[in-house]
Write a protein that holds these residues in place. Sequence first.
Motif, PDB file in Angstrom:
ATOM      1  N   GLU A 167       0.842  -1.195   0.000  1.00 33.48           N
ATOM      2  CA  GLU A 167       0.000   0.000   0.000  1.00 33.48           C
ATOM      3  C   GLU A 167       0.879   1.247   0.000  1.00 33.48           C
ATOM      4  O   GLU A 167       1.888   1.317   0.697  1.00 33.48           O
ATOM      5  N   TRP A 168       0.466   2.257  -0.794  1.00 32.45           N
ATOM      6  CA  TRP A 168       1.189   3.527  -0.842  1.00 32.45           C
ATOM      7  C   TRP A 168       0.523   4.524   0.088  1.00 32.45           C
ATOM      8  O   TRP A 168      -0.700   4.663   0.086  1.00 32.45           O
ATOM      9  N   ILE A 169       1.337   5.206   0.898  1.00 28.15           N
ATOM     10  CA  ILE A 169       0.836   6.278   1.753  1.00 28.15           C
ATOM     11  C   ILE A 169       1.561   7.580   1.368  1.00 28.15           C
ATOM     12  O   ILE A 169       2.660   7.535   0.799  1.00 28.15           O
ATOM     13  N   ILE A 170       0.947   8.710   1.666  1.00 30.80           N
ATOM     14  CA  ILE A 170       1.553  10.010   1.386  1.00 30.80           C
ATOM     15  C   ILE A 170       1.813  10.714   2.708  1.00 30.80           C
ATOM     16  O   ILE A 170       0.924  10.816   3.565  1.00 30.80           O
ATOM     17  N   ILE A 171       3.058  11.182   2.868  1.00 33.88           N
ATOM     18  CA  ILE A 171       3.439  11.946   4.054  1.00 33.88           C
ATOM     19  C   ILE A 171       3.853  13.333   3.570  1.00 33.88           C
ATOM     20  O   ILE A 171       4.711  13.455   2.690  1.00 33.88           O
ATOM     21  N   ASN A 172       3.222  14.367   4.124  1.00 31.29           N
ATOM     22  CA  ASN A 172       3.506  15.746   3.737  1.00 31.29           C
ATOM     23  C   ASN A 172       4.457  16.369   4.758  1.00 31.29           C
ATOM     24  O   ASN A 172       4.186  16.337   5.953  1.00 31.29           O
ATOM     25  N   TYR A 173       5.558  16.921   4.265  1.00 31.86           N
ATOM     26  CA  TYR A 173       6.535  17.582   5.121  1.00 31.86           C
ATOM     27  C   TYR A 173       6.538  19.077   4.831  1.00 31.86           C
ATOM     28  O   TYR A 173       6.361  19.500   3.687  1.00 31.86           O
ATOM     29  N   LYS A 174       6.784  19.876   5.884  1.00 34.81           N
ATOM     30  CA  LYS A 174       6.842  21.332   5.749  1.00 34.81           C
ATOM     31  C   LYS A 174       8.004  21.857   6.584  1.00 34.81           C
ATOM     32  O   LYS A 174       8.731  21.090   7.222  1.00 34.81           O
ATOM     33  N   GLU A 175       8.148  23.174   6.593  1.00 34.19           N
ATOM     34  CA  GLU A 175       9.247  23.816   7.311  1.00 34.19           C
ATOM     35  C   GLU A 175       9.351  23.298   8.744  1.00 34.19           C
ATOM     36  O   GLU A 175       8.355  23.168   9.450  1.00 34.19           O
ATOM     37  N   GLY A 176      10.568  22.967   9.163  1.00 35.28           N
ATOM     38  CA  GLY A 176      10.832  22.478  10.515  1.00 35.28           C
ATOM     39  C   GLY A 176      10.780  20.967  10.659  1.00 35.28           C
ATOM     40  O   GLY A 176      11.182  20.432  11.695  1.00 35.28           O
ATOM     41  N   ASP A 177      10.308  20.250   9.645  1.00 31.55           N
ATOM     42  CA  ASP A 177      10.147  18.798   9.745  1.00 31.55           C
ATOM     43  C   ASP A 177      11.450  18.042   9.471  1.00 31.55           C
ATOM     44  O   ASP A 177      12.361  18.549   8.819  1.00 31.55           O
ATOM     45  N   MET A 178      11.482  16.827   9.972  1.00 31.13           N
ATOM     46  CA  MET A 178      12.533  15.860   9.660  1.00 31.13           C
ATOM     47  C   MET A 178      11.923  14.860   8.681  1.00 31.13           C
ATOM     48  O   MET A 178      10.806  14.385   8.878  1.00 31.13           O
ATOM     49  N   ILE A 179      12.675  14.527   7.635  1.00 32.74           N
ATOM     50  CA  ILE A 179      12.198  13.618   6.597  1.00 32.74           C
ATOM     51  C   ILE A 179      12.870  12.260   6.794  1.00 32.74           C
ATOM     52  O   ILE A 179      14.089  12.184   6.977  1.00 32.74           O
ATOM     53  N   GLU A 180      12.069  11.199   6.733  1.00 31.61           N
ATOM     54  CA  GLU A 180      12.600   9.845   6.884  1.00 31.61           C
ATOM     55  C   GLU A 180      12.422   9.074   5.581  1.00 31.61           C
ATOM     56  O   GLU A 180      11.309   8.907   5.096  1.00 31.61           O
ATOM     57  N   LEU A 181      13.549   8.620   5.027  1.00 32.39           N
ATOM     58  CA  LEU A 181      13.536   7.774   3.833  1.00 32.39           C
ATOM     59  C   LEU A 181      13.923   6.358   4.256  1.00 32.39           C
ATOM     60  O   LEU A 181      15.098   6.046   4.433  1.00 32.39           O
ATOM     61  N   LYS A 182      12.916   5.520   4.441  1.00 33.17           N
ATOM     62  CA  LYS A 182      13.173   4.152   4.889  1.00 33.17           C
ATOM     63  C   LYS A 182      13.901   3.333   3.832  1.00 33.17           C
ATOM     64  O   LYS A 182      14.608   2.387   4.142  1.00 33.17           O
ATOM     65  N   SER A 183      13.745   3.713   2.559  1.00 36.25           N
ATOM     66  CA  SER A 183      14.378   2.966   1.465  1.00 36.25           C
ATOM     67  C   SER A 183      15.889   2.924   1.592  1.00 36.25           C
ATOM     68  O   SER A 183      16.528   1.961   1.165  1.00 36.25           O
ATOM     69  N   ILE A 184      16.474   3.981   2.170  1.00 33.57           N
ATOM     70  CA  ILE A 184      17.940   4.026   2.303  1.00 33.57           C
ATOM     71  C   ILE A 184      18.364   4.333   3.739  1.00 33.57           C
ATOM     72  O   ILE A 184      19.519   4.675   3.991  1.00 33.57           O
ATOM     73  N   ASN A 185      17.434   4.223   4.684  1.00 33.20           N
ATOM     74  CA  ASN A 185      17.732   4.411   6.110  1.00 33.20           C
ATOM     75  C   ASN A 185      18.369   5.777   6.372  1.00 33.20           C
ATOM     76  O   ASN A 185      19.450   5.868   6.949  1.00 33.20           O
ATOM     77  N   LEU A 186      17.683   6.841   5.947  1.00 29.60           N
ATOM     78  CA  LEU A 186      18.194   8.199   6.102  1.00 29.60           C
ATOM     79  C   LEU A 186      17.097   9.104   6.659  1.00 29.60           C
ATOM     80  O   LEU A 186      15.973   9.093   6.176  1.00 29.60           O
ATOM     81  N   THR A 187      17.474   9.878   7.686  1.00 30.82           N
ATOM     82  CA  THR A 187      16.607  10.913   8.231  1.00 30.82           C
ATOM     83  C   THR A 187      17.374  12.226   8.177  1.00 30.82           C
ATOM     84  O   THR A 187      18.549  12.276   8.553  1.00 30.82           O
ATOM     85  N   PHE A 188      16.735  13.286   7.690  1.00 33.20           N
ATOM     86  CA  PHE A 188      17.401  14.586   7.575  1.00 33.20           C
ATOM     87  C   PHE A 188      16.384  15.705   7.728  1.00 33.20           C
ATOM     88  O   PHE A 188      15.185  15.513   7.529  1.00 33.20           O
ATOM     89  N   ALA A 189      16.885  16.893   8.064  1.00 32.01           N
ATOM     90  CA  ALA A 189      16.031  18.071   8.227  1.00 32.01           C
ATOM     91  C   ALA A 189      15.697  18.659   6.857  1.00 32.01           C
ATOM     92  O   ALA A 189      16.570  18.775   5.998  1.00 32.01           O
ATOM     93  N   ILE A 190      14.440  19.023   6.676  1.00 26.46           N
ATOM     94  CA  ILE A 190      14.016  19.635   5.412  1.00 26.46           C
ATOM     95  C   ILE A 190      14.828  20.901   5.134  1.00 26.46           C
ATOM     96  O   ILE A 190      15.079  21.254   3.979  1.00 26.46           O
ATOM     97  N   ALA A 191      15.290  21.561   6.194  1.00 26.20           N
ATOM     98  CA  ALA A 191      16.073  22.792   6.043  1.00 26.20           C
ATOM     99  C   ALA A 191      17.365  22.552   5.262  1.00 26.20           C
ATOM    100  O   ALA A 191      17.882  23.476   4.625  1.00 26.20           O
ATOM    101  N   GLN A 192      17.918  21.337   5.297  1.00 30.18           N
ATOM    102  CA  GLN A 192      19.135  21.043   4.543  1.00 30.18           C
ATOM    103  C   GLN A 192      18.936  21.256   3.048  1.00 30.18           C
ATOM    104  O   GLN A 192      19.870  21.618   2.346  1.00 30.18           O
ATOM    105  N   ILE A 193      17.742  21.027   2.569  1.00 30.98           N
ATOM    106  CA  ILE A 193      17.462  21.131   1.137  1.00 30.98           C
ATOM    107  C   ILE A 193      17.184  22.577   0.736  1.00 30.98           C
ATOM    108  O   ILE A 193      17.594  23.024  -0.333  1.00 30.98           O
ATOM    109  N   TYR A 194      16.517  23.327   1.598  1.00 30.45           N
ATOM    110  CA  TYR A 194      16.056  24.664   1.225  1.00 30.45           C
ATOM    111  C   TYR A 194      16.937  25.801   1.751  1.00 30.45           C
ATOM    112  O   TYR A 194      16.638  26.959   1.489  1.00 30.45           O
ATOM    113  N   ARG A 195      18.022  25.499   2.431  1.00 25.85           N
ATOM    114  CA  ARG A 195      18.846  26.544   3.034  1.00 25.85           C
ATOM    115  C   ARG A 195      19.318  27.565   1.987  1.00 25.85           C
ATOM    116  O   ARG A 195      19.816  27.206   0.931  1.00 25.85           O
ATOM    117  N   GLY A 196      19.107  28.838   2.298  1.00 22.74           N
ATOM    118  CA  GLY A 196      19.616  29.913   1.460  1.00 22.74           C
ATOM    119  C   GLY A 196      18.896  30.156   0.146  1.00 22.74           C
ATOM    120  O   GLY A 196      19.301  31.025  -0.618  1.00 22.74           O
TER     121      GLY A 196
END
Length: 195
Positions: A156-185
Amino acid sequence: MIAARDNFPQPTPQEYFAWEEKQLHKHEYIEGEVYAMSGGSRNHSLIAVRFTTLLSNHLDGSACEVGNSDLRIKIAKSEKYTYPDVSVTCDDRDKTTTQYITYPSLIVEVLSPSTEAYDRGGKFRLYRNNPALIDYLLVSSTSIEIDLYHKKDNGEWIIINYKEGDMIELKSINLTFAIAQIYRGLTLTPENDVT
């Protein structure tokens, strides 16, 4: 990037590969139809590079490979080839091909106003046919928003919506990171202000 249908005769996949090697621009191939890919915005490019760097650094030393927008994905059991912005494969079967991968576990598409509907709809329907795909990430280039389509163990496919301040979890590659890393500056421009 957006695909726009070109007026070509229907080539075979092998003819498409040979023809595209000589082109200045990339083209997707969907069951005999060739579609030209247009360029993206500055933010689109910066976000894609940040994801490529983040994923590559995280997976350094693993058996997984990170591809940028130059790496095609073959849709499993079809004659369809697309170019996502970023992809990750950890499947040994993908090490036997030189023109594309078929078994990505993660695909990242950076959205722009002209591609969002296709990336959320038709392109996602294509990508879901890849049996190894676990995470499909749709990243806004105009606001701090990321949508994760995640395939659970039961398929089953689920949708998770992330916004400013959130931590994103990618279970496919075992990685969690802050959304701010992508949008900085970045200077983000709402869709209706894009020129």
